[in-house]
Design an enzyme around this catalytic site. Sequence first.
Site, PDB file in Angstrom:
ATOM      1  N   CYS A  85       0.748  -1.157   0.002  1.00 40.01           N
ATOM      2  CA  CYS A  85      -0.001  -0.048   0.193  1.00 40.01           C
ATOM      3  C   CYS A  85       0.833   1.317   0.113  1.00 40.01           C
ATOM      4  O   CYS A  85       1.626   1.331   1.058  1.00 40.01           O
ATOM      5  CB  CYS A  85      -0.948   0.187   1.272  1.00 40.01           C
ATOM      6  SG  CYS A  85      -1.901   1.549   1.171  1.00 40.01           S
ATOM      7  N   CYS A 235      -3.257   7.055  -4.727  1.00 42.06           N
ATOM      8  CA  CYS A 235      -3.110   5.574  -4.703  1.00 42.06           C
ATOM      9  C   CYS A 235      -1.461   5.200  -5.230  1.00 42.06           C
ATOM     10  O   CYS A 235      -1.417   5.234  -6.296  1.00 42.06           O
ATOM     11  CB  CYS A 235      -3.925   4.829  -5.572  1.00 42.06           C
ATOM     12  SG  CYS A 235      -4.014   2.958  -5.219  1.00 42.06           S
TER      13      CYS A 235
HETATM   14  O1  PYC Z   1      -1.955   3.790  -1.857  1.00 43.30           O
HETATM   15  O2  PYC Z   1      -1.359   1.944  -2.553  1.00 43.30           O
HETATM   16  C1  PYC Z   1      -2.170   2.515  -2.167  1.00 43.30           C
HETATM   17  C2  PYC Z   1      -3.486   2.205  -1.767  1.00 43.30           C
HETATM   18  C3  PYC Z   1      -3.853   0.879  -1.746  1.00 43.30           C
HETATM   19  C4  PYC Z   1      -5.418   1.081  -1.280  1.00 43.30           C
HETATM   20  C5  PYC Z   1      -5.443   2.381  -0.752  1.00 43.30           C
HETATM   21  N1  PYC Z   1      -4.413   3.050  -0.970  1.00 43.30           N
END
Ligand code: PYC
Length: 309
Positions: A85, A235
Amino acid sequence: MRVIDSHTGGEPTRVIIEGGPDLGCGSLAERRTLFAEKFDHYRTMSVCEPRCSDATVGALLCEPVDPTCSAGVIFFNTADYLGMCGHGAIGLLVTLAYLGKVGVGKHRIETPVGIVTAELLSANTVRVENVESYRYRRNVKVNIPESGEVTGDVAWGGNWFFLVDGAPLPLTVENIPELTYASNKVRRALLESGVTGKDGAEIDHIEFFEKPAEGCADSRNFVLCPGGAYDRSPCGTGTSAKLACLAADGKLAPGQSWVQKSIVGSRFKTSYRVGEAGGVIPSITGEAYICGEAQLVFQTDDPFRLGIS
Ligand code: PYC
């Protein structure tokens, strides 16, 4: 159970620093399996309602196997366990700095999908070098009931993503409920039509992209996470998957900068270098802030003591 809460570009991370399950000293992948099989209630107790919500990623702080690592971590959410993550790794390092456990500089962090490097640049800024990321399938067509065909790429960035260039609606905060609905439909259609990641892995993250009108980022995204919530940050693993696709298409050179903006306007500054297996090693820089310290209480008579899951 003692936890420290932070957010990375608006996306929450809850790090369990005390009172988590004893998972022994196997590899992080083995410990994640044990966590899921025998101690899953620790996941639901710490991140599900009524104590938390679908938006939060939990992070169980673990002793690393490799002595060159500063920490080990298992990430999870209200639905399942995550491989890696990105926003969570940024939140974890800022949390460790807040606790006085790490200082400015590079730190190796063990995860179930490999070792990542996280560099604390200042109290709130971290650069993460992610696991090698790659595009698995290009231009995959799926039929979405009542909406028609959607074309996207399947890519790995530490989790499995389906990346759609374009979106059924403009990527604005007002459209989040409709974007959530539309991306859930894509996720369901992938499942039903048998489109998977490598070795049949479920694709549990969906991304829509558009070119932002203003020039302060290269791209804006909307990311659906496995629990059904959208990612408030751009993300980290999803942006890694995007970099892998851009590199595979010859649209971004090694070292070239790519600024990814989230649906709520937060940004990650990124670039990549070429990986050993021909994929990309993404570098993701973002900011996290501590927003809470808590002792979670689990009363014996509480019918929702283990969380609503
Ligand atoms: O930042 O990799 C990330 C992530 C995965 C799910 C929520 N954030």
